[in-house]
Design an enzyme around this catalytic site. Sequence first.
Site, PDB file in Angstrom:
ATOM      1  N   LYS A 159       0.840  -1.185   0.000  1.00  0.00           N
ATOM      2  CA  LYS A 159       0.000   0.000   0.000  1.00  0.00           C
ATOM      3  C   LYS A 159       0.877   1.237   0.000  1.00  0.00           C
ATOM      4  O   LYS A 159       2.030   1.126   0.475  1.00  0.00           O
ATOM      5  CB  LYS A 159      -0.968   0.023   1.185  1.00  0.00           C
ATOM      6  CG  LYS A 159      -0.390  -0.338   2.556  1.00  0.00           C
ATOM      7  CD  LYS A 159       0.782   0.394   3.145  1.00  0.00           C
ATOM      8  CE  LYS A 159       0.688   1.856   3.388  1.00  0.00           C
ATOM      9  NZ  LYS A 159       1.941   2.404   4.058  1.00  0.00           N
ATOM     10  N   TYR A 247      -4.657   3.786   6.525  1.00  0.00           N
ATOM     11  CA  TYR A 247      -5.181   2.794   7.479  1.00  0.00           C
ATOM     12  C   TYR A 247      -6.490   3.287   8.097  1.00  0.00           C
ATOM     13  O   TYR A 247      -7.419   2.512   8.302  1.00  0.00           O
ATOM     14  CB  TYR A 247      -4.160   2.513   8.587  1.00  0.00           C
ATOM     15  CG  TYR A 247      -2.946   1.757   8.100  1.00  0.00           C
ATOM     16  CD1 TYR A 247      -2.975   0.379   7.978  1.00  0.00           C
ATOM     17  CD2 TYR A 247      -1.782   2.428   7.746  1.00  0.00           C
ATOM     18  CE1 TYR A 247      -1.870  -0.318   7.524  1.00  0.00           C
ATOM     19  CE2 TYR A 247      -0.672   1.741   7.296  1.00  0.00           C
ATOM     20  CZ  TYR A 247      -0.718   0.369   7.182  1.00  0.00           C
ATOM     21  OH  TYR A 247       0.375  -0.315   6.734  1.00  0.00           O
TER      22      TYR A 247
HETATM   23  P1  NDP Z   1      12.357   1.817   2.881  1.00  0.00           P
HETATM   24  O1  NDP Z   1      12.787   3.202   2.593  1.00  0.00           O
HETATM   25  O2  NDP Z   1      12.793   1.198   4.156  1.00  0.00           O
HETATM   26  O3  NDP Z   1      12.845   0.831   1.709  1.00  0.00           O
HETATM   27  C1  NDP Z   1      12.538   1.076   0.367  1.00  0.00           C
HETATM   28  C2  NDP Z   1      13.462   0.254  -0.513  1.00  0.00           C
HETATM   29  O4  NDP Z   1      13.097   0.513  -1.869  1.00  0.00           O
HETATM   30  C3  NDP Z   1      14.934   0.667  -0.403  1.00  0.00           C
HETATM   31  O5  NDP Z   1      15.643  -0.001   0.608  1.00  0.00           O
HETATM   32  C4  NDP Z   1      15.471   0.288  -1.772  1.00  0.00           C
HETATM   33  O6  NDP Z   1      15.755  -1.097  -1.787  1.00  0.00           O
HETATM   34  C5  NDP Z   1      14.262   0.499  -2.690  1.00  0.00           C
HETATM   35  N1  NDP Z   1      14.355   1.764  -3.451  1.00  0.00           N
HETATM   36  C6  NDP Z   1      14.496   1.839  -4.803  1.00  0.00           C
HETATM   37  N2  NDP Z   1      14.571   3.124  -5.203  1.00  0.00           N
HETATM   38  C7  NDP Z   1      14.477   3.892  -4.079  1.00  0.00           C
HETATM   39  C8  NDP Z   1      14.518   5.285  -3.854  1.00  0.00           C
HETATM   40  N3  NDP Z   1      14.646   6.175  -4.855  1.00  0.00           N
HETATM   41  N4  NDP Z   1      14.412   5.734  -2.587  1.00  0.00           N
HETATM   42  C9  NDP Z   1      14.262   4.884  -1.554  1.00  0.00           C
HETATM   43  N5  NDP Z   1      14.236   3.539  -1.718  1.00  0.00           N
HETATM   44  C10 NDP Z   1      14.339   3.028  -2.970  1.00  0.00           C
HETATM   45  O7  NDP Z   1      10.775   1.792   2.743  1.00  0.00           O
HETATM   46  P2  NDP Z   1       9.734   0.820   3.438  1.00  0.00           P
HETATM   47  O8  NDP Z   1      10.271  -0.547   3.419  1.00  0.00           O
HETATM   48  O9  NDP Z   1       9.308   1.396   4.730  1.00  0.00           O
HETATM   49  O10 NDP Z   1       8.478   0.962   2.442  1.00  0.00           O
HETATM   50  C11 NDP Z   1       8.426   0.267   1.202  1.00  0.00           C
HETATM   51  C12 NDP Z   1       6.955   0.007   0.835  1.00  0.00           C
HETATM   52  O11 NDP Z   1       6.357  -0.759   1.862  1.00  0.00           O
HETATM   53  C13 NDP Z   1       6.111   1.257   0.676  1.00  0.00           C
HETATM   54  O12 NDP Z   1       5.150   1.028  -0.313  1.00  0.00           O
HETATM   55  C14 NDP Z   1       5.410   1.390   2.023  1.00  0.00           C
HETATM   56  O13 NDP Z   1       4.183   2.087   1.952  1.00  0.00           O
HETATM   57  C15 NDP Z   1       5.211  -0.068   2.361  1.00  0.00           C
HETATM   58  N6  NDP Z   1       5.112  -0.289   3.804  1.00  0.00           N
HETATM   59  C16 NDP Z   1       4.049  -0.998   4.254  1.00  0.00           C
HETATM   60  C17 NDP Z   1       3.894  -1.239   5.586  1.00  0.00           C
HETATM   61  C18 NDP Z   1       2.739  -2.053   6.059  1.00  0.00           C
HETATM   62  O14 NDP Z   1       2.564  -2.130   7.271  1.00  0.00           O
HETATM   63  N7  NDP Z   1       1.973  -2.667   5.159  1.00  0.00           N
HETATM   64  C19 NDP Z   1       4.836  -0.705   6.566  1.00  0.00           C
HETATM   65  C20 NDP Z   1       5.964  -0.019   5.979  1.00  0.00           C
HETATM   66  C21 NDP Z   1       6.067   0.178   4.641  1.00  0.00           C
HETATM   67  P3  NDP Z   1      17.155  -1.639  -2.359  1.00  0.00           P
HETATM   68  O15 NDP Z   1      18.239  -0.921  -1.581  1.00  0.00           O
HETATM   69  O16 NDP Z   1      17.084  -3.100  -2.106  1.00  0.00           O
HETATM   70  O17 NDP Z   1      17.167  -1.300  -3.820  1.00  0.00           O
END
Ligand code: NDP
Length: 404
Positions: A159, A247
């Site tokens: 989401k 949410y």
């Molecule tokens: P993070 O910032 O922790 O991680 C995002 C990952 O995306 C990065 O580590 C990287 O992975 C990749 N990425 C690729 N391009 C970019 C960029 N330009 N900037 C930042 N990251 C990039 O985010 P979250 O894990 O918190 O969130 C990711 C998704 O999960 C979102 O859609 C968020 O809404 C969702 N989410 C859902 C939750 C839930 O409870 N359902 C809770 C938290 C998040 P790499 O280094 O491997 O390329």
Amino acid sequence: MPHTISRRSFIEATGALAATLTTTASATSPVQSTAAQLKGQPLPGGVRLPATPPRRKRDDSVGIAIIGLGGYALNQIMPRIDHAERMHIAALVSGNPAKLAQVGDAYGVPTDARYSYADFDRIVADDRIQAVYVILPTAFHADFTIRAFAAGKHVLCEKPMALSSTECEAMIAAGRRANRKLMIAYRCHFEPYNVEAMRLMREKAVGTIRLIRTDQSYRAGPTTPAQNWRFNRALAGGGPLEDYGIYGLQSALYLSGEMPESISAATFQPKGDPRFAEIFAHVATQLTFPSGAVAQLATSYDAAGANLAQVRGTDGTLIIDPATGYAGHRMRIEGRDARDFTPGDPTTQFAAQLNHFANAIRDDTPILTGGEMGLRDIRLIEAIYASAREGRTVKLAPDGRMRG
Ligand code: NDP
């Protein structure tokens, strides 16, 4: 260049539609911003990698490729895949090669099942992968979903579904063309407290529902759009509403069991605060339902922490506080039939969500939180921003589209 490939595949998949995306996104957002760029990130703090790789549990287990090794993937989802009976990690996709190697080794993912964003489309030839889980910043959800469908894989997408309803429609259409499943990772639909709350509301445990209140807020530390994608309009959309307030929006719909017929909303974007150079600090929304019930939803990145869902009926009030986290839920009814509830362990929501998706793939069962639900919510978010921008009440069709 990864994003050139993804952009091209997106345009191929959506035809002329893609040309409208920039306009749609900017129309719902506070300011213009630079284009979204895929960019690998360092290993997040606090990650505990498994000491020994998890094992596949069943012959008919679904092999999933995790796209994006960020905080949510590494801290919440990947450790929980081991708890899901019918799913295993088959591949990883990341923009950070060193992290990819470290995480791949820890989870026992073969080296030839570790992909970069640039070579992601090669998954078409990888029969170990039946599905992908898109856990990237929102700007990339549509692109990777459509590319995964083009490769013949099923898609579980985080989401919010995408940055605009136009993107959501393109994702749904791509899934239909590929005859593959699309699920939006709305984990609360699999969490015992929220599931019990839905049942209680259907059974009129507080009488006829009159007023709903939801509050999803926290105070963000100092940051800028360049440092944190959640504060970058091109990557995240308008801000707290898409990320956290969604949410509360979801709760208002699944607790009332209704779709709103009108929306009025206000946004706030303080001047001179780098956190809010591109996004809103808070969004306050009022939904009016056909029954006459009214929901008031507040969400903020600049207010003390809150995670509340409250339903006030003619006979009592349901209170879930905290309501939608990973754990620690509390739920009670006050009023005529006052009581506390402990319906189960909230941490089972992750495995339950993953098994629901795996069962839908293996047994061809319907998905509870499909693309249409994600699209509905993005339409409502667009209506919220339209109301705030235009200073008027927006009337809605039953599918969430704006009337007039
Ligand atoms: P993070 O910032 O922790 O991680 C995002 C990952 O995306 C990065 O580590 C990287 O992975 C990749 N990425 C690729 N391009 C970019 C960029 N330009 N900037 C930042 N990251 C990039 O985010 P979250 O894990 O918190 O969130 C990711 C998704 O999960 C979102 O859609 C968020 O809404 C969702 N989410 C859902 C939750 C839930 O409870 N359902 C809770 C938290 C998040 P790499 O280094 O491997 O390329």
